[in-house]
Scaffold this motif. Structure first.
Motif, PDB file in Angstrom:
ATOM      1  N   VAL A  54       8.963 116.813  82.764  1.00  0.00           N
ATOM      2  CA  VAL A  54       8.405 116.946  81.419  1.00  0.00           C
ATOM      3  C   VAL A  54       7.179 117.846  81.475  1.00  0.00           C
ATOM      4  CG1 VAL A  54       7.326 115.741  79.475  1.00  0.00           C
ATOM      5  CG2 VAL A  54       9.218 114.663  80.715  1.00  0.00           C
ATOM      6  N   SER A  55       7.134 118.839  80.593  1.00  0.00           N
ATOM      7  CA  SER A  55       5.943 119.697  80.507  1.00  0.00           C
ATOM      8  C   SER A  55       4.968 119.098  79.500  1.00  0.00           C
ATOM      9  CB  SER A  55       6.330 121.119  80.084  1.00  0.00           C
ATOM     10  OG  SER A  55       7.049 121.122  78.866  1.00  0.00           O
ATOM     11  N   CYS A  56       3.681 119.218  79.800  1.00  0.00           N
ATOM     12  CA  CYS A  56       2.647 118.574  78.989  1.00  0.00           C
ATOM     13  C   CYS A  56       1.501 119.541  78.711  1.00  0.00           C
ATOM     14  CB  CYS A  56       2.134 117.333  79.706  1.00  0.00           C
ATOM     15  SG  CYS A  56       0.816 116.450  78.811  1.00  0.00           S
ATOM     16  N   TRP A  57       1.224 119.780  77.435  1.00  0.00           N
ATOM     17  CA  TRP A  57       0.110 120.655  77.056  1.00  0.00           C
ATOM     18  C   TRP A  57      -1.243 120.028  77.393  1.00  0.00           C
ATOM     19  CZ3 TRP A  57       0.343 123.773  71.908  1.00  0.00           C
ATOM     20  CH2 TRP A  57       1.518 124.525  71.869  1.00  0.00           C
ATOM     21  N   GLN A  58      -1.366 118.741  77.138  1.00  0.00           N
ATOM     22  CA  GLN A  58      -2.684 118.105  77.182  1.00  0.00           C
ATOM     23  C   GLN A  58      -3.347 118.199  78.551  1.00  0.00           C
ATOM     24  OE1 GLN A  58      -4.110 117.712  74.498  1.00  0.00           O
ATOM     25  NE2 GLN A  58      -4.459 115.600  73.883  1.00  0.00           N
ATOM     26  N   ASP A  59      -2.557 118.138  79.625  1.00  0.00           N
ATOM     27  CA  ASP A  59      -3.143 118.248  80.968  1.00  0.00           C
ATOM     28  C   ASP A  59      -2.627 119.469  81.728  1.00  0.00           C
ATOM     29  OD1 ASP A  59      -0.593 117.480  81.650  1.00  0.00           O
ATOM     30  OD2 ASP A  59      -1.158 115.490  82.376  1.00  0.00           O
ATOM     31  N   VAL A  93       3.408 120.200  89.168  1.00  0.00           N
ATOM     32  CA  VAL A  93       2.817 121.518  88.915  1.00  0.00           C
ATOM     33  C   VAL A  93       1.595 121.312  88.044  1.00  0.00           C
ATOM     34  CG1 VAL A  93       3.119 123.779  87.854  1.00  0.00           C
ATOM     35  CG2 VAL A  93       5.036 122.729  89.059  1.00  0.00           C
ATOM     36  N   ARG A  94       0.503 121.966  88.396  1.00  0.00           N
ATOM     37  CA  ARG A  94      -0.734 121.836  87.627  1.00  0.00           C
ATOM     38  C   ARG A  94      -1.278 123.211  87.251  1.00  0.00           C
ATOM     39  NH1 ARG A  94      -3.473 117.326  91.632  1.00  0.00           N
ATOM     40  NH2 ARG A  94      -2.136 115.577  91.017  1.00  0.00           N
ATOM     41  N   ASN A  95      -2.230 123.189  86.332  1.00  0.00           N
ATOM     42  CA  ASN A  95      -2.937 124.413  85.924  1.00  0.00           C
ATOM     43  C   ASN A  95      -2.012 125.477  85.343  1.00  0.00           C
ATOM     44  OD1 ASN A  95      -5.410 123.307  86.935  1.00  0.00           O
ATOM     45  ND2 ASN A  95      -4.763 123.889  88.996  1.00  0.00           N
ATOM     46  N   VAL A  96      -1.075 125.029  84.507  1.00  0.00           N
ATOM     47  CA  VAL A  96      -0.221 125.956  83.753  1.00  0.00           C
ATOM     48  C   VAL A  96      -0.524 125.722  82.260  1.00  0.00           C
ATOM     49  CG1 VAL A  96       1.659 126.399  85.349  1.00  0.00           C
ATOM     50  CG2 VAL A  96       1.654 124.278  84.061  1.00  0.00           C
ATOM     51  N   PRO A  97      -1.252 126.620  81.607  1.00  0.00           N
ATOM     52  CA  PRO A  97      -1.696 126.390  80.229  1.00  0.00           C
ATOM     53  C   PRO A  97      -0.539 126.304  79.246  1.00  0.00           C
ATOM     54  CG  PRO A  97      -2.123 128.661  80.892  1.00  0.00           C
ATOM     55  CD  PRO A  97      -1.688 127.931  82.116  1.00  0.00           C
ATOM     56  N   THR A  98      -0.567 125.284  78.398  1.00  0.00           N
ATOM     57  CA  THR A  98       0.451 125.012  77.374  1.00  0.00           C
ATOM     58  C   THR A  98       1.871 125.302  77.857  1.00  0.00           C
ATOM     59  OG1 THR A  98       0.146 127.189  76.323  1.00  0.00           O
ATOM     60  CG2 THR A  98      -1.146 125.372  75.459  1.00  0.00           C
ATOM     61  N   PRO A  99       2.331 124.574  78.876  1.00  0.00           N
ATOM     62  CA  PRO A  99       3.701 124.783  79.365  1.00  0.00           C
ATOM     63  C   PRO A  99       4.703 124.358  78.295  1.00  0.00           C
ATOM     64  CG  PRO A  99       2.782 122.789  80.326  1.00  0.00           C
ATOM     65  CD  PRO A  99       1.659 123.457  79.562  1.00  0.00           C
ATOM     66  N   ALA A 100       5.649 125.219  77.983  1.00  0.00           N
ATOM     67  CA  ALA A 100       6.550 124.968  76.858  1.00  0.00           C
ATOM     68  C   ALA A 100       7.897 124.419  77.338  1.00  0.00           C
ATOM     69  CB  ALA A 100       6.702 126.243  76.035  1.00  0.00           C
ATOM     70  N   ASP A 101       8.997 124.940  76.806  1.00  0.00           N
ATOM     71  CA  ASP A 101      10.322 124.376  77.043  1.00  0.00           C
ATOM     72  C   ASP A 101      10.876 124.862  78.377  1.00  0.00           C
ATOM     73  OD1 ASP A 101      12.707 123.112  76.732  1.00  0.00           O
ATOM     74  OD2 ASP A 101      13.484 124.456  75.189  1.00  0.00           O
TER      75      ASP A 101
END
Length: 324
Positions: A269-274, A289-297
């Protein structure tokens, strides 16, 4: 080509220069620039970044087509609620991330495409959501095959789309406006089912859906799974169409976007908030995976075990899931 050289090519960071507007007269120009990159590990996780495709204007969704070995990337090319006929879909080669082509362009070759988002493949058809309409294209040629208009059913912002084993198409309506000043909640959360002869049913609606975003079919669990885009409290839930019953599978801090189910039943699941991608395994939640701004679909390359993540503004990142 030697194995070593092939591996280094995969670890390159690729840049695509795409014109900001892809109107019919000129269309975007794709230019590949390769440069050495040793890849990047997301701290504390097992996922490893393989490469980046940069230069899009609002990439929203990635869908992998196994038999073609290509990724389809939908690009909004502006605010996600703008009806401007300048959206586009890019096709990227799975075997060589630096190679791609414009596949479908709004305003060209009989195509109308405003702001494409979710992508799904059903037979030889590539479906995409486009604000309040579903549009269909031949997945080999890009030829437009028709549309399903959901405006009469109160569609606000159609977001993700998925196909079940019986051919039923599920579509989420997040009930938001994607404007130049940001996301504005309007209401009208719904989940549509498109059945035989393109019959349309609203199988669930209301605030309880939490601004439904990503949707997928879970073959192992034999169920539909939805993620919510609520600003402060997001959920992953199984949805039973017969009575709209929701079973909460996981929760988060807000703004879940995309979801993909792995063969073993775990789901990403991708999450914008974190700014991360989560791997849920039963009751366990890991940020792989971290530090990916506003990961979408997000999308999964089932041939290589590779995760594709559309991120804020302009890029799609590719991550190796080996060991995750």
């Amino acid at each position: 080509m030697s194995v070593a050289r092939s591996f280094l090519n995969i670890l390159c960071v690729f840049s695509f220069s795409l014109l900001a507007s892809c109107r019919a007269e000129r269309g975007p120009v794709l230019v590949s620039e390769k440069r050495n990159d040793q890849g990047a590990a997301s701290a504390g996780t097992s996922a490893h970044r393989l490469g980046i495709v940069d230069g899009f204007y609002g990439p929203e969704s990635v869908r992998y087509s196994p038999d073609q070995d290509v990724y389809f990337v939908s690009v909004m090319n502006g605010p996600g609620s703008d009806k401007d006929d300048n959206g586009y879909i890019v096709e990227l080669a799975g075997s060589e991330l630096g190679r791609g082509r414009l596949f479908v362009v709004g305003g060209k070759n009989g195509v109308h495409l405003d702001s494409p988002k979710g992508l799904a493949i059903h037979g030889d058809t590539l479906w995409t959501t486009d604000i309040d309409v579903l549009r269909a294209f031949d997945r080999f040629t890009g030829k437009p095959l028709g549309e399903i208009d959901l405006r009469p059913r109160g569609a606000v912002l159609l977001n993700d789309i998925a196909v079940g084993p019986d051919g039923t198409i599920y579509v989420t309506d997040t009930g938001i406006i994607m404007s130049p000043v940001g996301v504005i909640y309007k209401g009208g959360d719904k989940i549509f089912a498109i059945g035989p002869n393109r019959s349309i049913t609203v199988i669930a609606h209301g605030n309880v859906l939490g601004r439904p975003n990503g949707v997928t079919w879970d073959p192992k669990g034999q169920r539909w799974i939805v993620v919510s885009f609520d600003t402060f409290h997001s959920e992953v839930y199984a949805l039973h169409p017969a009575d709209s019953t929701r079973i909460i599978l996981a929760t988060g801090k807000g703004r879940f976007d995309g979801i993909e189910v792995l063969n073993d039943g775990r789901f990403l699941v991708s999450c914008w908030q974190d700014s991360s991608v989560h791997l849920f395994d039963g009751r366990r939640d890991r940020q792989i995976v971290r530090n990916v701004p506003t990961p979408a679909d997000i999308g999964i390359d089932t041939r290589r075990g590779r995760l594709a993540i559309p991120t804020a503004g302009s890029r799609v990142e590719f991550w190796d899931l080996a060991g995750a």
